[in-house]
Design a protein around this motif. Structure first.
Motif, short mmCIF file in Angstrom:
data_model
loop_
_atom_site.label_atom_id
_atom_site.label_comp_id
_atom_site.label_asym_id
_atom_site.label_seq_id
_atom_site.Cartn_x
_atom_site.Cartn_y
_atom_site.Cartn_z
N ALA A 1 0.55 -1.50 0.15
CA ALA A 1 0.01 -0.02 -0.36
C ALA A 1 1.04 0.81 -0.35
CB ALA A 1 -1.18 0.07 0.76
N VAL A 2 0.46 2.29 -0.93
CA VAL A 2 1.45 3.17 -0.74
C VAL A 2 0.24 4.85 -0.07
CG1 VAL A 2 0.70 4.03 -3.27
CG2 VAL A 2 3.08 4.88 -1.92
N PRO B 1 -3.12 3.05 2.75
CA PRO B 1 -3.06 1.58 4.46
C PRO B 1 -3.77 2.18 4.65
CG PRO B 1 -0.51 2.83 3.63
CD PRO B 1 -1.41 3.40 2.37
N VAL C 1 -1.20 -4.49 11.37
CA VAL C 1 -0.02 -3.81 11.80
C VAL C 1 0.67 -3.55 12.56
CG1 VAL C 1 -0.70 -2.71 9.71
CG2 VAL C 1 -1.71 -1.34 12.29
N VAL D 1 5.55 -0.11 9.44
CA VAL D 1 4.95 1.11 8.18
C VAL D 1 5.12 1.89 8.07
CG1 VAL D 1 3.45 -1.04 8.95
CG2 VAL D 1 2.89 0.89 9.36
N ALA E 1 3.37 5.37 6.12
CA ALA E 1 1.47 6.06 5.02
C ALA E 1 1.84 7.34 4.88
CB ALA E 1 1.00 5.36 6.36
N THR F 1 4.76 -0.94 2.39
CA THR F 1 4.07 0.20 3.01
C THR F 1 4.87 1.58 2.15
OG1 THR F 1 4.48 0.48 5.38
CG2 THR F 1 2.53 -0.19 4.43
N ALA G 1 7.39 1.37 -3.22
CA ALA G 1 7.16 0.67 -2.52
C ALA G 1 6.43 -0.33 -3.34
CB ALA G 1 5.03 1.44 -2.48
#
Length: 220
Positions: free
Chosen positions: A125-126, A130, A145, A150, A152, A200, A210
């Motif tokens: 995810a970018v 997220p 998570v 992570v 974001a 992420t 990513a």
């Protein structure tokens, strides 16, 4: 056998009457091209299906020619379904502020991501993507998570965009509340992290980083 990647994008189109939003184009097109260059089989879906609107601020004055195929995939997307669970080697969530509104409460997305995590498959995810992770749990109830490194779109970046008050929640703060080991760089810096099968990226500038870490996880 080529790897199979599921890309899930937002259908939400406005923050409020004054602020239109949608999918952030770079965060979709750049990873799409990276996965395509690797020869992966890509399926593009959205929460509701149909045409996917782009955040107006993400549309460049001159559209790169290499983004055209990716954009064509957005004209009539397949609706994400529970049947997409366990069918893909990786699931990737591009961002755009729209994801803050339709990703967290999509029972279908939560199911697909839970199954992906339970089966130890790659999730990427970018930026605001997220947002799709914040409510995902394993079947024992523990947050996806929790205890994982992570990144974001940061609270600081949201402040710089002057959209803090208009968001349903702050992404960085919420990921921290869910137990994530949240890390980031300066606003708008290119930064992505991989913690095992979870990848992420911080912001639009991190789209390629990513995607490349998703490739790294898939090829490991």
């Amino acid at each position: 056998m080529s790897k199979k990647v599921l890309m899930v994008v937002t259908n939400h189109t406005e923050i409020d009457a004054e602020n239109k939003t949608g999918l952030w184009l770079e965060e979709f097109a750049v990873p799409y091209n990276i996965f395509k260059e690797k020869g992966y089989d890509i399926k593009v879906t959205s929460i509701k299906g149909g045409r996917v609107e782009l955040d107006p601020n993400s549309i460049p004055e001159e559209n790169p020619a290499e983004w055209e195929e990716a954009q064509e995939k957005l004209t009539n997307t397949t609706q994400l379904s529970n049947e997409d669970a366990n069918q893909f080697d990786a699931v990737f969530l591009p961002g755009g502020h729209g994801t803050m509104f339709d990703f967290p409460d999509s029972e279908t997305l939560l199911h697909v991501l839970q199954e992906q995590a339970e089966n130890d498959k790659v999730i990427g995810a970018v930026c605001h993507g997220p947002a799709g992770l914040v409510n995902v749990t394993y079947k024992d109830g523990s947050p996806l998570v929790q205890g994982k490194q992570v990144t974001a779109f940061t609270d600081s970046e949201e402040e710089e965009m002057q959209l803090v008050e208009k968001m349903p929640f702050l992404l960085e703060s919420t990921l921290r509340l869910k137990g994530a080991d949240f890390t980031s760089k300066d606003n708008w810096a290119d930064y992505a992290v991989r913690d095992g099968k979870l990848v992420t990226g911080q912001n639009p500038q991190s789209s390629a980083s990513a995607a490349n870490k998703v490739v790294e996880a898939l090829e490991a």
